[in-house]
Design an enzyme around this catalytic site. Sequence first.
Site, short mmCIF file in Angstrom:
data_model
loop_
_atom_site.label_atom_id
_atom_site.label_comp_id
_atom_site.label_asym_id
_atom_site.label_seq_id
_atom_site.Cartn_x
_atom_site.Cartn_y
_atom_site.Cartn_z
CB SER A 202 34.27 38.71 38.08
OG SER A 202 33.67 38.21 39.26
CG HIS B 113 34.88 34.65 36.49
ND1 HIS B 113 35.69 33.57 36.21
CD2 HIS B 113 35.04 34.89 37.82
CE1 HIS B 113 36.31 33.18 37.32
NE2 HIS B 113 35.92 33.95 38.32
CG ASP C 270 33.94 34.84 41.28
OD1 ASP C 270 34.84 34.03 41.03
OD2 ASP C 270 33.94 36.02 40.88
CG MET D 238 32.78 32.78 46.57
SD MET D 238 33.43 34.31 47.27
CE MET D 238 34.14 35.09 45.81
CG HIS E 63 36.55 30.74 40.36
ND1 HIS E 63 37.14 31.93 40.75
CD2 HIS E 63 37.26 29.76 40.98
CE1 HIS E 63 38.15 31.68 41.56
NE2 HIS E 63 38.24 30.37 41.73
CG MET F 38 36.64 30.31 44.87
SD MET F 38 36.58 32.11 44.74
CE MET F 38 35.26 32.27 43.56
CG MET G 104 42.83 31.93 42.80
SD MET G 104 41.40 32.63 41.95
CE MET G 104 41.10 34.13 42.91
N GLY H 77 38.00 34.96 47.56
CA GLY H 77 36.94 35.25 48.52
C GLY H 77 36.24 36.58 48.30
CG PHE H 78 36.14 39.15 50.22
CD1 PHE H 78 34.82 39.36 50.59
CD2 PHE H 78 36.94 38.32 51.01
CE1 PHE H 78 34.30 38.77 51.74
CE2 PHE H 78 36.43 37.74 52.16
CZ PHE H 78 35.11 37.96 52.53
N GLY H 79 36.12 40.42 45.87
CA GLY H 79 36.60 41.27 44.78
C GLY H 79 37.26 42.51 45.34
N GLY H 80 37.86 43.29 44.46
CA GLY H 80 38.39 44.58 44.84
C GLY H 80 39.71 44.54 45.59
CG ASP I 85 39.51 35.38 39.39
OD1 ASP I 85 39.24 36.58 39.51
OD2 ASP I 85 38.76 34.45 39.79
N GLY I 86 41.79 38.15 39.81
CA GLY I 86 42.03 38.90 41.05
C GLY I 86 42.88 40.13 40.82
N GLY I 87 42.27 41.31 40.96
CA GLY I 87 43.01 42.55 40.81
C GLY I 87 43.46 42.84 39.39
N GLY J 293 36.57 41.94 37.67
CA GLY J 293 35.31 42.33 38.29
C GLY J 293 35.22 43.83 38.45
C1 DX5 Z 1 37.53 36.44 44.01
C2 DX5 Z 1 36.96 36.05 42.69
C3 DX5 Z 1 37.21 37.00 41.57
C4 DX5 Z 1 36.74 38.40 41.82
C5 DX5 Z 1 37.74 39.30 41.19
O1 DX5 Z 1 37.74 35.33 44.82
O2 DX5 Z 1 37.42 34.78 42.27
O3 DX5 Z 1 36.65 36.49 40.37
O4 DX5 Z 1 35.50 38.69 41.26
O5 DX5 Z 1 37.38 40.61 41.47
P1 DX5 Z 1 38.35 41.82 41.11
O6 DX5 Z 1 38.52 41.82 39.63
O7 DX5 Z 1 37.62 43.00 41.62
O8 DX5 Z 1 39.65 41.57 41.82
ZN ZN Z 2 36.74 34.12 40.27
#
Ligand code: DX5
Ligand code: ZN
Length: 226
Positions: free
Chosen positions: A8, A32, A34, A36, A65, A67, A136, A141-144, A174-176, A196
């Site tokens: 991502s 990927h 994102d 938003m 993706h 959002m 999901m 909304g946010f990575g990490g 997707d996510g974590g 990501g």
């Molecule tokens: C969050 C995104 C993800 C995000 C994942 O809403 O859709 O694609 O980049 O980031 P990580 O892998 O850090 O959780």
């Molecule tokens: Zn995503």
Amino acid sequence: MSMQIAPSLLAADFARLADDAYAVSETADWLHVDVMDGHFVPNLTIGLPVVEALHRHARLPLDCHLMIEQPDLWAVQYAEVGARNVTIHAEAVSAPIRTLRNIRAAGARAGLAFNPSTAIDPYEDLLSEVDMLLLMTIEPGFGGQDFMDLVLPKIRRAREAIDGHGGEIWLQVDGGVSEHTIERCAEAGADMFVAGTAVYGSDDPAAAVKMLRDLAEAAARPNPAT
Ligand code: DX5
Ligand code: ZN
């Protein structure tokens, strides 16, 4: 089942997007992206002009993706500027069948995404209209953020529904997703993994992708002892 890894770019350096895209060209399957809008999720990232520019430079296909509110209006445009996969959220779309068909008609694969608390059951009759389900494993909304184990039963149910349907539908998480969580996802039936932080937070993003793929492939292999 072949495993696909989609780093991502949300975790990349937005001022060096092309360089960070090239960093995983040899080991990843997709990029990927994102998108938003600050409405569907409380964050604002990139839109059509950046996706179009990425398409001109990237060596991997783009997995967009969305959002955003009103994917009915926007999704087809992402396909038209070169996204190879366009995923819309079930929570945001008004006319999912029409929008999914429009994405396919524009030459892209059509994905349907679900937040952790959204049930997939009401959409099972739509499987013939999709090329990918995205589950999901965080609130978008946010990575990490930390991976949510509570989505694992839904991944299993989605895998059963896809296998029962018979067509070739990918199951993305997707996510974590990281070296600590990817095996759980693969065991539950996911075959496409967005990562990501686990990729771009690493000193060697290309090697991180390879490690994630190895872990997913090993976890998905049926245990001969059982
Ligand atoms: C969050 C995104 C993800 C995000 C994942 O809403 O859709 O694609 O980049 O980031 P990580 O892998 O850090 O959780
Ligand atoms: Zn995503």
